[in-house]
Design an enzyme around this catalytic site. Structure first.
Site, PDB file in Angstrom:
ATOM      1  CB  CYS A   1      43.140  81.961  81.308  1.00 28.61           C
ATOM      2  SG  CYS A   1      44.437  83.037  80.675  1.00 28.61           S
TER       3      CYS A   1
ATOM      4  CG  HIS B   1      40.163  81.793  77.430  1.00 31.43           C
ATOM      5  ND1 HIS B   1      39.745  82.525  78.521  1.00 31.43           N
ATOM      6  CD2 HIS B   1      41.501  81.979  77.351  1.00 31.43           C
ATOM      7  CE1 HIS B   1      40.788  83.137  79.067  1.00 31.43           C
ATOM      8  NE2 HIS B   1      41.867  82.821  78.375  1.00 31.43           N
TER       9      HIS B   1
ATOM     10  CD  GLU C   1      36.306  81.676  78.908  1.00 29.39           C
ATOM     11  OE1 GLU C   1      36.699  80.532  78.635  1.00 29.39           O
ATOM     12  OE2 GLU C   1      37.070  82.570  79.305  1.00 29.39           O
TER      13      GLU C   1
END
Lengths: 225, 750
Positions: free
Chosen positions: A87, A196, A198
Site C-alpha cells: 500500500c 494487504h 498482512e
C-alpha cells in the site's frame, strides 16, 4: 537462526505492527526499523508497511522516499535484498523508482476497504514463490490512492516480462490499469502490492489466511536461495 | 493592543463587558463578579464564558445526570467512574478498558468533513488522556431523509471526514449506526465513540499534583480556529485592528494526531507523566482549570509561552482556541528533559507553559502582566446549575393514542413478499456498506467483528484472546413515543447486540442528543430518558461510566427526535468463541428466542411504509433481556451456536435476510402457528434473537432456554438453495433480496 525481516516505521505508518505480526506468524523474526536511522540492524529483508507516511503530504510516499533509512534500503535492494512495499509502501517504492509507474487517486474518489479477490501471476519473485501460478486469493484492500498508472510501453513491458505479480479479479476497486494489484522489478526481489496480505494471516481477524505465503516465500528464499 | 489586567479590572469596576455576547446571563455575570470581588478581566470573562457554557458545564443536565452516580449497580468492574475524561472498566487479567461516546453535531452540520473528522480526534484524545492506547472507533450517525438534497450535502462529507481522519490514525472503525429521519434535517447527529485499553497500573487522571511540577503543552500549535463562533472576541473590544471573524469550526490534522498518540503513549509508558489532560472544548481554559482544580489547587501559567500559528492572537483568543491535536501534561522537573526528547523523536512540539503551586489560585500572566487570577474550582466545577422547568407535552397523549391499528397490513403471500422487498431497501434497513467500505476496519489486526455485525469486537490480548465487544443503539421514534421506555429500549438493544456476539455486557456510555433545554417539553423528554436509562442500568447491572449531552439540536421550534444513544461494552474471555451472524450448513435449525407480540408503534414498517409515528413503543422487559443475554453468552461460549442475530429494526424478516445474505445460502422458514405471518415477519417486540444450531445441538439450546426461562420456537431450516422460502406464503431469491438491499445508498449518494 530465524530470518530477520525489518519493518520500517515512518511517522504516520499504520500497519507496521501488523506486518511484524505476519512475519512472526510465518516463522520469521520481525525487526523494528526507524525512519530516521540508516542502520538496517542486520536484517535479511525489509517490509515498507501501509499507512500515511508523513501524512501523505505533497504526494503519497514522496517524503518517505527521502528518509535516512531509505538510503540504505535502496542500496541494499539494488544489490538484491528482498523488499516488499504494501500500500503506502508500494507508493514509496514507486517514488523511489525501485518500481515503475505511480499510484493515483481511486477512480471512485472514495477510500475503499473491501475483501478483494486476486490472481497471483508471478511465482518467481522473492515474495510470491510460495504460490501456485494462477492461484486465486482473497485479502483485504484498503486505500484512497491505489490506482496503478504507467505509460503503455511500461505496462506492455511489465506484462511481457511477467512482472505483474497479482491482478484484481471480479472488481477493479480503484481504476488500476490492466487490473494490476502488484508488480515486481526485473530481478524479482522488490515487490509492490496495493492490497494487504498482512491482514490475512489469521482466520479470526482476516477474511482468509491467503496472505501468509507472501511472508513464508521470502523466508524460504532466504534460507535456500 | 491594550491588555486588560487584573490591576486594571480593580480600578475600573464599571467598565461595560460583552458578557451577553459571550453567552452569559446577567445573573451568571454577577456571580463571577461575586466570586472575584471585582469585575473579571476580559481573559477571565473568556474563560468563565466557555467553561460555563452548556457544552462544558452541563448546567442544564447535571441535576438529572446525578442519577447515573446514584443508581449504580453492584459491580467490581468499575475502576474509574463518571466525572473523569472517560470511565474505566476492569476486564480481568490486569487489563482495563476505557470507552466513551461524544457528540460533534453542530460543527458537522456547518462543515461536514472537518466537523466529523475533529469529532473522531477529540474522542481519541479523551481516551488517551486516561492512559490508554486507542484501539477502535465507531460512529452513530443520524441524518435527515435519505433523499433530501441537504442529506446529499451532509452525509458524503461526514462519511469522508470520519474516514479521512480515522483511517489516518490507524484505528479500525468497527461499527455504529446510520439512521434517517426528517427531524434530523438541519440537525444531523454525529456521535463518535472510541475504546482503548491499558494495564491497570497505567491508568492516568487529569490532575495537577505536586508543587513545583511543570505544565507542558504539546502537540499542534495554537491557532485562531474553533473559537466558539464568538466573533465578539475578534471585535475591537479585545484587539483593535486584529483579524476579525475567526472560523468557528476546528480544522483537523490526523497526521499530527497520529504523532500525538505515539508520543503520548511513549511518555506515559516511560512513567514521565504525573497527570494528563486533552485539549478539546474550551482549550487551554478547560485544561488548566480542570488540572488545577483536580490537583493541588494552584497553578501559574505564562500564556505568552504558548506556541502559536498566528502571532497576532490575543490572550483571550489563546485561552479559548479549540485548535485540535493538543495535549497538556504535568511533568516532574527532573523528567522534563526525557519528556521533551520523546516528543522530539515524534516531531511533536512541546513547551512548558506553567507550574503547579499551592496558591489555591489559577493565575495567568501575559508578558509579565497578570491577566487571570481565579479560584480554579469556580471555573471548572462550580459553575451554575439549573433546575430547568419541564412538563409532559400536551400532545403526548394524542400521539400515544394514535396507534398503528388502522394501518393497512399485507396479508397474502404476494403482498408479504412485496413488503419484504420494500423493507430491505428502506434507507434505515438497507445495506450500509457504501458508508462502511470507506472506513478501514482491518488496521491493527485485532478486529474480530465489524459492521454489519451485531456488535464490533476487538481482541485486546493476543496471548489469551481476551477481547471486548461494543454496540451503540437508539431508536429515536421509540423515545418520542415514550422517552423513559425509549432510553431503556436503546439500552436493551445495545445490551442484546453485545450478548448476541458472545460477549458479557459490562458497562454503559451514552450520548444524549436532544433539542433545547429551555423548552420544558424537551426538558421533560430529557428528564424521562435519563431516568429510564439510570433505572435500566441498575436493573441490568451495567453502570454508566460516562457520556455526553448535546442540547439545542433543533431548527426553530422543531426539536429532533429525542435520541439517547446508548453504547454497551462487553467482555469476552476468548474472542475465538464469538458468534457471527452468518449461518453455514444446510440442515441447521433456526430458532426464534423470546415472545413476538403485535407491536408496531414506532416500528420501521410503520415509518417506512406508512410514514406513521404513533402509539406506544414495544414493551420493555429487562428481566427477560437479562435472561436472553445469559442464553446467548452461554451458548456462544460453549460453542453450541452456529450463528446468532439480535432482532430489532425491521423484525425477524430483516434478521433472516441479513443472515442469509451474509452466508450466501437461504432457508426454509415456517411461520409459528400462533402468529399472523405479518406480525411474525415485521413486529419489533424486544428481548428476542434468532439463533442457528446444528441438529445435534438443538436439544442443548432447548434445555438452556428452559433453564433461563426464555421461550423459543423453531422457525426454519438452513437450506442449500439461494432463496428464502416462506413455506405456503412466498419464495424470494437471494439475488432479488441482495439487489434491493444493496442498491439504496449507492443510488442516492453515488
Amino acid at each position: 537462526m530465524s530470518v530477520r525481516v525489518g519493518v520500517v516505521t515512518f511517522p504516520g505508518s499504520l500497519d507496521d505492527r501488523d506486518a511484524a505480526r505476519a512475519v512472526h506468524i510465518a516463522g520469521g523474526q520481525a525487526v523494528a526499523l526507524w525512519h530516521g536511522d540508516d542502520d538496517l540492524r542486520n536484517v535479511d529483508a525489509v517490509i515498507l508497511p501501509g499507512g500515511f507516511s508523513y501524512g501523505d503530504y505533497l504526494r503519497c510516499g514522496a517524503i518517505a522516499r527521502f528518509a535516512p533509512v531509505m538510503r540504505t534500503i535502496i542500496e541494499r535492494a539494488s544489490a538484491g535484498m528482498p523488499l516488499l512495499g504494501i500500500c503506502n509502501g508500494f507508493q514509496i517504492l514507486c517514488e523511489s523508482q525501485l518500481l515503475p509507474g505511480a499510484l493515483t487517486r481511486n477512480d471512485s474518489l472514495h477510500f475503499i476497504c473491501r475483501d478483494q479477490r486476486l490472481r497471483i501471476e508471478n511465482t518467481s519473485s522473492a515474495w510470491t514463490s510460495g504460490f501456485i501460478n494462477g492461484q486465486e486469493i482473497v485479502i483485504p484492500l484498503k486505500n484512497g490512492e491505489g490506482g496503478y498508472l504507467a505509460d503503455e510501453r511500461t505496462l506492455d513491458a511489465l506484462e511481457a516480462e511477467g512482472r505483474v505479480v497479482a491482478r484484481y479479479l471480479e472488481v477493479n476497486p480503484n481504476g488500476s490499469r490492466r487490473d494490476i494489484a502488484g508488480i515486481t522489478n526485473e530481478r524479482g526481489n522488490v515487490v509492490g502490492l496495493m492490497p494487504h496480505p498482512e491482514h490475512a494471516v489469521e482466520s479470526l481477524t482476516g477474511p482468509s489466511i491467503d496472505g501468509i505465503p507472501f511472508f513464508t516465500s521470502v523466508l524460504k528464499s532466504l534460507v535456500s536461495p | 493592543m491594550s491588555i486588560d489586567t487584573v490591576a486594571a479590572a480593580q480600578v475600573s469596576p464599571e467598565q461595560p463587558q460583552p458578557f451577553a455576547e459571550l453567552g452569559l446571563k446577567p445573573d451568571e455575570y454577577q456571580q463571577i463578579r461575586d466570586i472575584l470581588h471585582r469585575r473579571p478581566t476580559s481573559s477571565e470573562l473568556a474563560m468563565y464564558s466557555v467553561m460555563w457554557s452548556e457544552h462544558c458545564s452541563y448546567k442544564s443536565s447535571k441535576v438529572h445526570l446525578r442519577q447515573f452516580g446514584e443508581k449504580v449497580p453492584k459491580t467490581d468492574a468499575l475502576l474509574v467512574g463518571i466525572g473523569e475524561n472517560a470511565g474505566v472498566v476492569d476486564i480481568g487479567s490486569g487489563w482495563a478498558v476505557t470507552f466513551k461516546v461524544e457528540s460533534h453535531n453542530h460543527p458537522s452540520y456547518v462543515e461536514p468533513y472537518q466537523g466529523a473528522a475533529t469529532g473522531i480526534g477529540g474522542i481519541v484524545r479523551d481516551i488517551m488522556s486516561m492512559g490508554a492506547r486507542p484501539l477502535a472507533v465507531m460512529d452513530p450517525l443520524r441524518f435527515g431523509p435519505a433523499d433530501a438534497p441537504d442529506t446529499g450535502r451532509v452525509l458524503p462529507g461526514i462519511v469522508a471526514g470520519i474516514g479521512g481522519y480515522g483511517n489516518c490514525l490507524g484505528l479500525p472503525n468497527i461499527g455504529g449506526e446510520i439512521v434517517f429521519d426528517s427531524s434530523y434535517l438541519g440537525n444531523p447527529l454525529v456521535n463518535a465513540l472510541c475504546v482503548g485499553a491499558m494495564k491497570h497500573e497505567d491508568i492516568h487522571l487529569a490532575s495537577a499534583k505536586g508543587v513545583g511540577n511543570l505544565v507542558v503543552l504539546y502537540g499542534a500549535r495554537t491557532g485562531g480556529d474553533g473559537i466558539g463562533g464568538v466573533s465578539v472576541l475578534a471585535s475591537e473590544t479585545f484587539s483593535e485592528g486584529g483579524p476579525t471573524k475567526r472560523p468557528s469550526v476546528q480544522v483537523g490534522d490526523p497526521f499530527m494526531e497520529k504523532l500525538l498518540i505515539e508520543a503520548t503513549l511513549e511518555v506515559l509508558r516511560a512513567g514521565l507523566v504525573e497527570g494528563i489532560q486533552d485539549l478539546g472544548g474550551a482549550g487551554i481554559s478547560c485544561a488548566t482549570s480542570e488540572l488545577a482544580s483536580n490537583g493541588e489547587g494552584g497553578m501559574h501559567v505564562w500564556l505568552d509561552r504558548v506556541l502559536l500559528r498566528d502571532a497576532t492572537l490575543s490572550p483571550e483568543e489563546i485561552l479559548m482556541s479549540e485548535s485540535q491535536e493538543r495535549m497538556c501534561a504535568i511533568v516532574r522537573p527532573d523528567r522534563l528533559p526525557e519528556f521533551m526528547e520523546r516528543c522530539a523523536k515524534w516531531d511533536v512540539e512541546a513547551v512548558v507553559i506553567g507550574e503547579v503551586n499551592a496558591s489555591g489560585r489559577l493565575t495567568v500572566d501575559w508578558h509579565g502582566e497578570r491577566i487571570v487570577d481565579v479560584p480554579p474550582r469556580t471555573v471548572a466545577h462550580e459553575g451554575p446549575v439549573y433546575e430547568r422547568p419541564f412538563h409532559r407535552p400536551p400532545w403526548q397523549d394524542a400521539l400515544q393514542a394514535d396507534t398503528t391499528d388502522h394501518l393497512e397490513r399485507p396479508v397474502t403471500g404476494p403482498e408479504l413478499r412485496e413488503t419484504l422487498l420494500v423493507m430491505v431497501a428502506a434507507p434505515n434497513l438497507a445495506s450500509k456498506s457504501w458508508v462502511t467500505s470507506q472506513y478501514d476496519r482491518y488496521v491493527q489486526g485485532n478486529t474480530v467483528l465489524a459492521q454489519p455485525a451485531d456488535a464490533g469486537m476487538i481482541r485486546i490480548d493476543e496471548a489469551t484472546g481476551l477481547g471486548v465487544a461494543i454496540a451503540t443503539d437508539c431508536n429515536g421514534r421509540f423515545a418520542k413515543l415514550d422517552p423513559y421506555a425509549g432510553a431503556q429500549l436503546a439500552l436493551a438493544e445495545a445490551y442484546r447486540n453485545v450478548a448476541a456476539s458472545g460477549a458479557t455486557p459490562l458497562a454503559v456510555t451514552n450520548c444524549l442528543n436532544f433539542g433545547s433545554p429551555e423548552d420544558p417539553e424537551v426538558m421533560w423528554q430529557f428528564a424521562e430518558a435519563t431516568r429510564g436509562l439510570a433505572d435500566g442500568c441498575l436493573l441490568l447491572g451495567t453502570p454508566v461510566t460516562g457520556g455526553n449531552v448535546s442540547f439545542y439540536n433543533q431548527t426553530g421550534a422543531i426539536a429532533i427526535l429525542p435520541t439517547p444513544v446508548v453504547g454497551v461494552l462487553g467482555v469476552i474471555a476468548d474472542v475465538a468463541t464469538r458468534t457471527s451472524m452468518a449461518w453455514t450448513g444446510a440442515g441447521d435449525r433456526i430458532y426464534l428466542l423470546g415472545d413476538t407480540n403485535d407491536e408496531f408503534g414506532g416500528s420501521e414498517w410503520a415509518n417506512h411504509v406508512h410514514g406513521h409515528l404513533g402509539g406506544l413503543p414495544p414493551r420493555v422487559d429487562l428481566d427477560r433481556e437479562r435472561a436472553l443475554a445469559e442464553v446467548l453468552v452461554a451458548g456462544s461460549t460453549s460453542g453450541s451456536f452456529v450463528a446468532a442475530h439480535d432482532v430489532s429494526d425491521g423484525g425477524v424478516a430483516q434478521v433472516l435476510v441479513e443472515m442469509a445474505l451474509r452466508a450466501g445460502t437461504g432457508a426454509t422458514v415456517m411461520v409459528p402457528a400462533a402468529l399472523e405471518p405479518f406480525v411474525f415477519m415485521f413486529a419489533e417486540s424486544t428481548a428476542r434473537a434468532v439463533v442457528v444450531v446444528s441438529p445435534s445441538a438443538a436439544g442443548r439450546l432447548v434445555d438452556l432456554c428452559g433453564q433461563k426461562g426464555v421461550p423459543l420456537v423453531e422457525i426454519g431450516v438452513v437450506s442449500a438453495a439461494p432463496e428464502l422460502d416462506f413455506a405456503d406464503l412466498f419464495c424470494v431469491s437471494l439475488d432479488d433480496l441482495r439487489r434491493e438491499h444493496e442498491r439504496t445508498l449507492p443510488e442516492l449518494f453515488g
